[in-house]
Write an enzyme that holds these catalytic residues in place. Sequence first.
Site, mmCIF file in Angstrom:
data_model
loop_
_atom_site.group_PDB
_atom_site.id
_atom_site.type_symbol
_atom_site.label_atom_id
_atom_site.label_comp_id
_atom_site.label_asym_id
_atom_site.label_seq_id
_atom_site.Cartn_x
_atom_site.Cartn_y
_atom_site.Cartn_z
ATOM 1 N N ASP A 44 5.745 -2.816 6.053
ATOM 2 C CA ASP A 44 4.948 -4.049 6.097
ATOM 3 C C ASP A 44 5.196 -4.867 7.363
ATOM 4 O O ASP A 44 4.284 -5.515 7.872
ATOM 5 C CB ASP A 44 5.246 -4.925 4.864
ATOM 6 N N THR A 47 9.775 0.975 1.394
ATOM 7 C CA THR A 47 9.250 1.999 0.481
ATOM 8 C C THR A 47 9.976 3.332 0.625
ATOM 9 O O THR A 47 10.191 4.046 -0.356
ATOM 10 C CB THR A 47 7.740 2.181 0.738
HETATM 11 N N1 GLU Z 1 4.455 -0.491 2.035
HETATM 12 C C1 GLU Z 1 5.662 -1.153 2.320
HETATM 13 C C2 GLU Z 1 6.677 -0.144 2.837
HETATM 14 O O1 GLU Z 1 6.287 0.762 3.360
HETATM 15 C C3 GLU Z 1 6.131 -2.011 1.212
HETATM 16 C C4 GLU Z 1 7.462 -2.610 1.245
HETATM 17 C C5 GLU Z 1 8.139 -2.922 2.556
HETATM 18 O O2 GLU Z 1 7.511 -3.106 3.598
HETATM 19 O O3 GLU Z 1 9.354 -3.011 2.504
HETATM 20 O O4 GLU Z 1 7.813 -0.125 2.843
#
Ligand code: GLU
Length: 327
Positions: free
Chosen positions: A91, A14
């Site tokens: 994640d 993210t």
């Molecule tokens: N919430 C996750 C993040 O912080 C979603 C995607 C991922 O883990 O790459 O990045």
Amino acid sequence: MDLPKLAIAALGGTVSMQASHAGEGVIPTVSGETLLASVPELTTLARVTVETLGLLPSASLNFEFLLSVLSWARYQVEQGAIGVVITQGTDTLEETATFFDYLWDRNEPLVLTGAMRSAAQVGADGPVNLLDACRVALADTSQQRGVQVVMNGQIHQAGHVRKTDSLALQAFSSPVFGPAGLLVENTVRYLRAPTPRMLLPLPQQTTQKIALLEASLSADTLLLENILELGYDGLVIAAFGAGHVSARWAAVIENIAKKIPVIIATRTGSGATAQFSYGFVGGEIDLIRKGASMAGFLCPRKARILLWLLVGCQRQDELASYLYPPL
Ligand code: GLU
């Protein structure tokens, strides 16, 4: 003044995400260089090398890729970096942190961070988390602490940290142990001294498969019964409570534990497994007698990382000493 050298790698997540078109979901497209440009203050703190090693959602990272990231990080330290920062998706951050921590045999800190809000979102937390992570990586007090996760003003030890909220800004916590430190007015403040770490050699093989199954009420045994036939080299059970399963599961686990290592962890999200308390069939005393090992404070996902690494360097016979390290 000669500024210290710091190395940063972006893997995606993210923190590196934005939408290509209005109304579409975010995807990882933001390079490490662009992330760095969001924290101009950093140029006053360090000479920074930045590389984009991947642009992946963290669910799609894998152990082989993480080994290549680890070797990049080691090289950066050999080239004079006093700390290394890795940005990635949140994640699987609790798992990658544990993976790196078992293998990071340097005094210099390896610091992981990410973001809960994407790069273009109002109130994006990526820049502050990156700056905080760099502060932690540059701090003298971070030496000999292995891998740290820095999120939302807190520093968490790799072996303790868990993602405990799906979307909140305060998504990470270290149940039972609490954060190892905080960023207070931009200063790194550890709350306790470094503790001894358990290190492992690099795995000589990466093809081993470790299954992770969660116990649930009235669950059948179909998957469990097929674990050996499917060729798994180890099994982790996310068990009820202090490390318990049904009598039906216990019978199958007994057979599996004769052939491959089985770790029983708690699915509760906090606390340790028991060893001496419950005597019913499927309780921890019974499971230990049937050949399973109790995970202690290790959560199921971290226990799976440990077992994968141990099998990878043929040290599965030493499992017990890795499950009960000094706290
Ligand atoms: N919430 C996750 C993040 O912080 C979603 C995607 C991922 O883990 O790459 O990045």
